[in-house]
Motif scaffolding. Sequence first.
Motif, PDB file in Angstrom:
ATOM      1  N   LEU A 284       0.826  -1.205   0.000  1.00  0.00           N
ATOM      2  CA  LEU A 284       0.000   0.000   0.000  1.00  0.00           C
ATOM      3  C   LEU A 284       0.865   1.262   0.000  1.00  0.00           C
ATOM      4  CD1 LEU A 284      -3.032   0.483  -0.082  1.00  0.00           C
ATOM      5  CD2 LEU A 284      -2.966   0.789   2.370  1.00  0.00           C
ATOM      6  N   CYS A 285       1.928   1.255   0.786  1.00  0.00           N
ATOM      7  CA  CYS A 285       2.829   2.418   0.827  1.00  0.00           C
ATOM      8  C   CYS A 285       3.470   2.662  -0.539  1.00  0.00           C
ATOM      9  CB  CYS A 285       3.903   2.222   1.888  1.00  0.00           C
ATOM     10  SG  CYS A 285       3.270   2.326   3.572  1.00  0.00           S
TER      11      CYS A 285
ATOM     12  N   GLN B 107      -9.010   7.637   0.534  1.00  0.00           N
ATOM     13  CA  GLN B 107      -9.815   6.965   1.560  1.00  0.00           C
ATOM     14  C   GLN B 107     -10.194   5.561   1.098  1.00  0.00           C
ATOM     15  OE1 GLN B 107     -13.101   9.610   2.223  1.00  0.00           O
ATOM     16  NE2 GLN B 107     -11.913  10.996   3.500  1.00  0.00           N
ATOM     17  N   ALA B 108     -10.586   5.451  -0.169  1.00  0.00           N
ATOM     18  CA  ALA B 108     -10.956   4.143  -0.708  1.00  0.00           C
ATOM     19  C   ALA B 108      -9.755   3.201  -0.741  1.00  0.00           C
ATOM     20  CB  ALA B 108     -11.546   4.291  -2.111  1.00  0.00           C
ATOM     21  N   LEU B 109      -8.596   3.732  -1.029  1.00  0.00           N
ATOM     22  CA  LEU B 109      -7.377   2.922  -1.084  1.00  0.00           C
ATOM     23  C   LEU B 109      -7.063   2.306   0.272  1.00  0.00           C
ATOM     24  CD1 LEU B 109      -5.032   2.017  -2.884  1.00  0.00           C
ATOM     25  CD2 LEU B 109      -3.854   4.132  -2.269  1.00  0.00           C
ATOM     26  N   GLN B 110      -7.385   3.004   1.332  1.00  0.00           N
ATOM     27  CA  GLN B 110      -7.110   2.493   2.675  1.00  0.00           C
ATOM     28  C   GLN B 110      -8.067   1.380   3.092  1.00  0.00           C
ATOM     29  OE1 GLN B 110      -5.874   5.287   5.748  1.00  0.00           O
ATOM     30  NE2 GLN B 110      -6.122   6.877   4.193  1.00  0.00           N
ATOM     31  N   ASN B 111      -9.201   1.261   2.410  1.00  0.00           N
ATOM     32  CA  ASN B 111     -10.137   0.170   2.678  1.00  0.00           C
ATOM     33  C   ASN B 111      -9.642  -1.049   1.902  1.00  0.00           C
ATOM     34  OD1 ASN B 111     -12.200  -1.648   2.861  1.00  0.00           O
ATOM     35  ND2 ASN B 111     -13.761  -0.321   2.001  1.00  0.00           N
ATOM     36  N   THR B 112      -8.873  -1.880   2.550  1.00  0.00           N
ATOM     37  CA  THR B 112      -8.200  -2.985   1.857  1.00  0.00           C
ATOM     38  C   THR B 112      -9.163  -4.031   1.310  1.00  0.00           C
ATOM     39  OG1 THR B 112      -7.840  -4.192   3.928  1.00  0.00           O
ATOM     40  CG2 THR B 112      -6.096  -2.681   3.190  1.00  0.00           C
TER      41      THR B 112
ATOM     42  N   THR C  46      -9.957  -3.972  -2.536  1.00  0.00           N
ATOM     43  CA  THR C  46      -8.800  -4.381  -3.361  1.00  0.00           C
ATOM     44  C   THR C  46      -8.328  -3.328  -4.353  1.00  0.00           C
ATOM     45  OG1 THR C  46     -10.075  -5.584  -5.064  1.00  0.00           O
ATOM     46  CG2 THR C  46      -9.364  -6.844  -3.119  1.00  0.00           C
ATOM     47  N   LEU C  47      -8.674  -2.073  -4.146  1.00  0.00           N
ATOM     48  CA  LEU C  47      -8.132  -1.017  -4.999  1.00  0.00           C
ATOM     49  C   LEU C  47      -6.613  -1.012  -4.938  1.00  0.00           C
ATOM     50  CD1 LEU C  47      -8.623   1.429  -6.851  1.00  0.00           C
ATOM     51  CD2 LEU C  47      -8.846   2.837  -4.787  1.00  0.00           C
ATOM     52  N   TRP C  48      -6.052  -1.349  -3.797  1.00  0.00           N
ATOM     53  CA  TRP C  48      -4.602  -1.382  -3.614  1.00  0.00           C
ATOM     54  C   TRP C  48      -3.912  -2.356  -4.576  1.00  0.00           C
ATOM     55  CZ3 TRP C  48      -2.665  -6.144  -2.441  1.00  0.00           C
ATOM     56  CH2 TRP C  48      -3.579  -7.087  -1.946  1.00  0.00           C
ATOM     57  N   ALA C  49      -4.649  -3.337  -5.084  1.00  0.00           N
ATOM     58  CA  ALA C  49      -4.068  -4.340  -5.979  1.00  0.00           C
ATOM     59  C   ALA C  49      -4.021  -3.866  -7.435  1.00  0.00           C
ATOM     60  CB  ALA C  49      -4.851  -5.644  -5.881  1.00  0.00           C
ATOM     61  N   GLU C  50      -4.650  -2.740  -7.718  1.00  0.00           N
ATOM     62  CA  GLU C  50      -4.629  -2.186  -9.072  1.00  0.00           C
ATOM     63  C   GLU C  50      -3.316  -1.445  -9.304  1.00  0.00           C
ATOM     64  OE1 GLU C  50      -6.842  -2.848 -11.255  1.00  0.00           O
ATOM     65  OE2 GLU C  50      -8.490  -3.591 -10.017  1.00  0.00           O
ATOM     66  N   SER C  51      -3.063  -1.076 -10.538  1.00  0.00           N
ATOM     67  CA  SER C  51      -1.833  -0.339 -10.856  1.00  0.00           C
ATOM     68  C   SER C  51      -1.941   1.093 -10.338  1.00  0.00           C
ATOM     69  CB  SER C  51      -1.602  -0.320 -12.365  1.00  0.00           C
ATOM     70  OG  SER C  51      -2.561   0.516 -12.995  1.00  0.00           O
ATOM     71  N   ALA C  52      -0.786   1.710 -10.155  1.00  0.00           N
ATOM     72  CA  ALA C  52      -0.768   3.107  -9.717  1.00  0.00           C
ATOM     73  C   ALA C  52      -1.457   3.992 -10.754  1.00  0.00           C
ATOM     74  CB  ALA C  52       0.666   3.565  -9.480  1.00  0.00           C
ATOM     75  N   GLY C  53      -1.296   3.671 -12.025  1.00  0.00           N
ATOM     76  CA  GLY C  53      -1.952   4.438 -13.083  1.00  0.00           C
ATOM     77  C   GLY C  53      -3.463   4.373 -12.980  1.00  0.00           C
ATOM     78  N   TYR C  54      -3.985   3.198 -12.672  1.00  0.00           N
ATOM     79  CA  TYR C  54      -5.430   3.021 -12.509  1.00  0.00           C
ATOM     80  C   TYR C  54      -5.933   3.849 -11.332  1.00  0.00           C
ATOM     81  CZ  TYR C  54      -9.929   0.765 -11.655  1.00  0.00           C
ATOM     82  OH  TYR C  54     -11.263   0.529 -11.450  1.00  0.00           O
ATOM     83  N   ILE C  55      -5.204   3.788 -10.227  1.00  0.00           N
ATOM     84  CA  ILE C  55      -5.601   4.542  -9.033  1.00  0.00           C
ATOM     85  C   ILE C  55      -5.535   6.046  -9.318  1.00  0.00           C
ATOM     86  CG2 ILE C  55      -5.044   5.020  -6.611  1.00  0.00           C
ATOM     87  CD1 ILE C  55      -3.864   2.095  -6.554  1.00  0.00           C
TER      88      ILE C  55
END
Length: 79
Positions: free
Chosen positions: A16-17, A49-54, A57-66
Amino acid sequence: MEGKYFFNNKDITMNLCIQIRDVIDIIKERDHLSFQDAAGAFYHSKTYQALQNTENTLWAESAGYIADRFYEEQEQKEL
């Protein structure tokens, strides 16, 4: 040291970091901002905020997607 973020009982704090850093770098480069300004913009977003909600699984997407989700959010604010 105990992690802060978990998914399926696995510590994903480092993942996540890294995602957060990479998204901030994209914002920084695209908008020609300092790291601090880009981080501030991202940290105050619903995308962050959504990224912190594990569980979502938004964290599993690419940085470009986020980053794209972040920019979509910014466009909605402008409407």
